[in-house]
Design an enzyme around this catalytic site. Structure first.
Site, short mmCIF file in Angstrom:
data_model
loop_
_atom_site.label_atom_id
_atom_site.label_comp_id
_atom_site.label_asym_id
_atom_site.label_seq_id
_atom_site.Cartn_x
_atom_site.Cartn_y
_atom_site.Cartn_z
N LYS A 1 17.48 -15.16 -7.33
CA LYS A 1 17.89 -14.96 -6.54
C LYS A 1 19.00 -17.06 -6.80
O LYS A 1 17.92 -17.69 -6.93
CB LYS A 1 17.59 -15.26 -5.51
CG LYS A 1 17.48 -16.45 -3.89
CD LYS A 1 16.73 -15.64 -2.98
CE LYS A 1 17.29 -16.56 -1.66
NZ LYS A 1 16.14 -16.66 -0.06
N ASP B 1 20.79 -22.47 2.26
CA ASP B 1 20.35 -21.16 3.26
C ASP B 1 20.41 -21.75 4.41
O ASP B 1 19.29 -22.49 4.60
CB ASP B 1 19.39 -20.48 2.53
CG ASP B 1 18.88 -19.23 3.20
OD1 ASP B 1 19.67 -18.72 4.12
OD2 ASP B 1 17.85 -18.97 3.00
N LYS C 1 18.72 -21.85 10.68
CA LYS C 1 17.50 -21.69 10.83
C LYS C 1 17.39 -23.08 11.70
O LYS C 1 18.45 -23.87 11.98
CB LYS C 1 16.79 -22.48 9.51
CG LYS C 1 16.92 -21.24 8.20
CD LYS C 1 16.59 -21.97 7.19
CE LYS C 1 16.54 -21.11 6.07
NZ LYS C 1 14.89 -20.02 6.16
N ASP D 1 17.05 -23.22 -2.71
CA ASP D 1 17.46 -21.64 -2.48
C ASP D 1 17.82 -21.21 -3.55
O ASP D 1 17.51 -19.42 -4.03
CB ASP D 1 17.98 -21.08 -1.22
CG ASP D 1 17.13 -19.68 -0.39
OD1 ASP D 1 16.26 -19.63 -0.80
OD2 ASP D 1 17.10 -19.36 0.01
N ASP E 1 19.84 -14.57 8.12
CA ASP E 1 18.49 -14.85 7.07
C ASP E 1 17.75 -14.93 6.30
O ASP E 1 16.87 -15.34 5.51
CB ASP E 1 17.05 -16.08 8.10
CG ASP E 1 16.81 -17.23 7.18
OD1 ASP E 1 17.45 -17.75 6.53
OD2 ASP E 1 15.88 -17.97 7.82
N GLU F 1 18.42 -12.94 4.06
CA GLU F 1 19.98 -12.67 3.16
C GLU F 1 18.89 -12.61 1.33
O GLU F 1 20.25 -11.62 0.64
CB GLU F 1 20.68 -14.19 3.33
CG GLU F 1 20.04 -15.10 2.21
CD GLU F 1 18.48 -15.83 2.33
OE1 GLU F 1 18.63 -15.67 3.18
OE2 GLU F 1 18.63 -16.71 1.21
N ARG G 1 17.25 -10.76 0.22
CA ARG G 1 17.17 -9.28 -0.14
C ARG G 1 18.15 -8.36 -0.71
O ARG G 1 18.32 -7.49 -1.44
CB ARG G 1 15.97 -8.49 0.48
CG ARG G 1 16.59 -8.67 1.47
CD ARG G 1 15.68 -8.10 3.17
NE ARG G 1 13.85 -9.87 3.23
CZ ARG G 1 13.33 -9.71 3.72
NH1 ARG G 1 13.46 -8.77 4.22
NH2 ARG G 1 12.73 -10.95 4.26
N1 BES Z 1 15.27 -18.90 2.02
C1 BES Z 1 14.37 -18.05 2.54
C2 BES Z 1 12.41 -18.21 2.72
C3 BES Z 1 12.68 -19.59 2.27
C4 BES Z 1 11.36 -20.46 3.36
C5 BES Z 1 11.81 -20.54 1.67
C6 BES Z 1 10.90 -21.23 3.12
C7 BES Z 1 11.15 -21.16 0.87
C8 BES Z 1 10.86 -22.19 1.94
C9 BES Z 1 14.43 -16.78 2.52
O1 BES Z 1 15.60 -16.77 2.79
C10 BES Z 1 14.01 -17.16 4.41
O2 BES Z 1 15.19 -17.33 6.00
N2 BES Z 1 13.13 -15.89 5.05
C11 BES Z 1 13.34 -15.48 6.07
C12 BES Z 1 13.08 -14.30 6.48
C13 BES Z 1 13.03 -13.82 6.93
C14 BES Z 1 14.25 -13.46 8.25
C15 BES Z 1 12.41 -12.04 7.62
C16 BES Z 1 11.56 -16.17 6.16
O3 BES Z 1 11.01 -16.39 5.43
O4 BES Z 1 11.87 -16.74 7.17
ZN ZN Z 2 17.02 -17.90 1.79
MN MN Z 3 17.42 -17.10 4.16
#
Ligand code: BES
Ligand code: ZN
Ligand code: MN
Length: 520
Positions: A263, A268, A275, A286, A345, A347, A349
């Site tokens: 990834k 992000d 966020k 990220d 968010d 993104e 996947r």
């Molecule tokens: N890049 C984030 C995951 C992340 C969060 C990495 C904190 C490192 C630290 C990912 O893209 C994301 O935002 N995931 C969301 C998924 C949710 C919207 C289902 C998350 O984890 O909140």
């Molecule tokens: Zn992310």
């Molecule tokens: Mn995200």
């Protein structure tokens, strides 16, 4: 190099010592004689017990070959491991740096520890030292104290018997630690420096240096291919997306490759599902999945491992804008499957869906993806382990073995059928979020829809790629976790029955259609 520690002129000589032991190792005994038994004296005094990571500095009273001795505690002999060695060596090297001394000497420490070869010991020592000395200060413009850095260290070995082996371990350790430090740099650099374009340039530079093949797909090519999920994420950003493919061939071309997918979101923001601002600045890391893959491939090439590897890095920002993808939008993935984007968010996947589909066109023996995928991974495992999921027992076990050897923990989470209910969509084939529970698992369940029957393992490094607090050989910030694990996995792959070459199939016609080369 070959030589006698007790005759080697040095600013500092390092001596490792097990807790509660009176006897010195052979190299240390020689040094102690040259120092009129100052080491014995220190141990006798009780001031230095050899507790793990304990340090004690001795200034030579007499004129000896070395100005100082730095004693480093290795803990109890029976509890000692390569990981403990890395930690102790890191502490010791940091101490030498703090003294303002630019070099030191050391013997192979913890000699003859059961089950550990001289090569492994040397490798762990070098890893601990180089990883422990890492600093990221390229943006500090005020003049720094240049004496506070270590230029070189020397490992001295008296016997010629193990010399070759030890040198091999040192070589490996240096390559792996430097690649990990490069990954740390890539993550610590902000997103206004590490853009998809810059990563593509770096990959091309690396390819030129190491004789790798690098191909960069540009937006029009991705459009022609139909990477609707990846491009959907990229829509909100002004930075052009890049799909970077990095190929190393350590075997002949007919041997199927191992595919590594990372990834690579260079920033992000969450997109329209933006966020909160607190800690958003950390989202520059990220892209650590991609950085991990890139740096692992670099090491594999430097070590000339006899494997074929292809890395896939879908690189883009995730930004909100008037052109950004919106909650409720539906995208068509490269696989043909449609995805309802509930949350922009989620993104990672989306871009991985297309990258995985693209990767299986290379007919790899196995696919391993690495991603800072879910915050939920922190809820499940804290900062102690990478989340591991996948569809193939043998492959998952191989990843676990590599993890142990590298000292980078993984913990497996289940992918039971029932979880798939959480990502059913009312209007498309699948949706990109799975609701409250089991966020790490439903994200992996989503990915699994795009790997077909290929043996696949997924590493969620969201909670381990960044450390709020420093660890023995990992300073605060980006950790570089996963590089050593991947390389170890690739090193061991040749002995694993799972990776025996499968019959060569005809190339996928879709693949040859996409083979127009990128720029540069
Ligand atoms: N890049 C984030 C995951 C992340 C969060 C990495 C904190 C490192 C630290 C990912 O893209 C994301 O935002 N995931 C969301 C998924 C949710 C919207 C289902 C998350 O984890 O909140
Ligand atoms: Zn992310
Ligand atoms: Mn995200």
């Amino acid at each position: 190099k070959r030589g006698r520690l007790s005759q080697q002129p040095s600013e500092v000589t390092l001596i490792g010592h097990f807790e509660g032991e009176k006897d010195l190792g052979e190299a240390a005994r020689g040094v102690d004689r040259a120092l009129a038994a100052q080491i014995k004296e220190l141990i006798k005094s009780g001031e230095f017990a050899g507790k793990h990571q304990q340090l004690s500095l001795i200034h030579a009273r007499t004129r000896a070959h070395t100005k100082r001795i730095l004693m480093v505690g290795l803990g109890k002999r029976n509890d000692c491991s390569l990981e403990k060695i890395r930690q102790a060596m890191s502490k010791a090297a940091q101490q030498v740096r703090d003294l303002g001394v630019g070099s030191f000497c050391t013997p192979l420490i913890a000699r003859g520890l059961r089950g550990i070869s001289p090569a492994e010991m040397a490798q762990a020592m070098v890893e601990g030292i180089i990883l422990g000395l890492y600093q990221f200060n390229v943006y500090k413009t005020e003049p720094r104290d240049s004496t506070r850095s270590i230029q070189e260290f020397t490992l001295l070995e008296e016997e010629s018997r193990h010399l070759k082996e030890i040198q091999k371990g040192i070589h490996r350790g240096q390559i792996l630690a430097e690649a990990t430090n490069l990954a740390r740099d890539l993550g610590n650099y902000p997103s206004n420096y590490v853009t998809p374009t810059r990563l593509a340039e770096m990959a091309q530079g690396m390819a030129g240096e190491l004789g790798l093949e690098c191909e960069v797909l540009e937006k029009p090519q991705m459009e022609a291919l139909g990477m609707g999920a990846f491009l959907g994420v990229a829509r909100g950003s002004q930075e052009p997306p890049k799909f970077i493919i990095l190929k190393y061939q350590g075997k002949n071309g007919a041997t199927r490759p191992i595919a590594l997918v990372g990834k690579t979101i260079t920033f992000d923001s969450g997109g329209i599902s933006i966020k909160p601002s607190e800690k958003m600045e950390q989202m520059k890391y990220d892209m650590m999945g991609g950085a991990t893959v890139m740096c692992a491939i670099k090491s594999v090439a430097q070590l000339r491992l006899p494997v074929n590897v292809v890395g896939f890095l879908p690189a883009t920002e995730n930004m909100p804008s008037g052109t950004a993808i919106k909650p409720g939008d539906v995208v068509k993935t490269l696989s043909g499957k449609t995805v309802e984007v509930i949350n922009t968010d989620a993104e990672g996947r989306l871009i991985l869906a297309d990258a995985l589909t693209y990767a299986i066109r290379y007919r790899p023996t196995v696919i391993v993806d690495v991603a800072t995928l879910t915050g939920a991974c922190t809820v499940a495992l804290g900062h102690q382990a990478i989340g591991l999921l996948g569809n193939h027992r043998g492959l998952l076990d191989a990843v676990k073995r590599a993890s142990q050897a590298a000292g980078e923990r993984v913990w497996e989470l289940p992918l039971w059928e029932e979880y798939y209910d959480q990502i059913k969509s009312d209007i498309a084939d699948i949706k990109n979020v799975g609701g409250r529970g089991a966020g790490t698992i439903t994200a992996a369940a989503f990915l699994s829809k795009f790997v077909g029957d290929y043996p696949w393992a997924h590493l969620d490094i969201a909670s381990t790629a960044w450390a709020d607090e420093g660890r023995p050989y990992t300073p605060r910030g980006v950790t570089g976790i996963g590089v050593r694990l991947l390389v170890r996995f690739l090193m061991d792959s040749k002995t694993h029955p799972l990776f025996k070459p499968l019959p060569v199939l005809k190339p996928d016609p879709l693949l040859s259609r996409s083979r127009n080369k990128g720029h540069g």
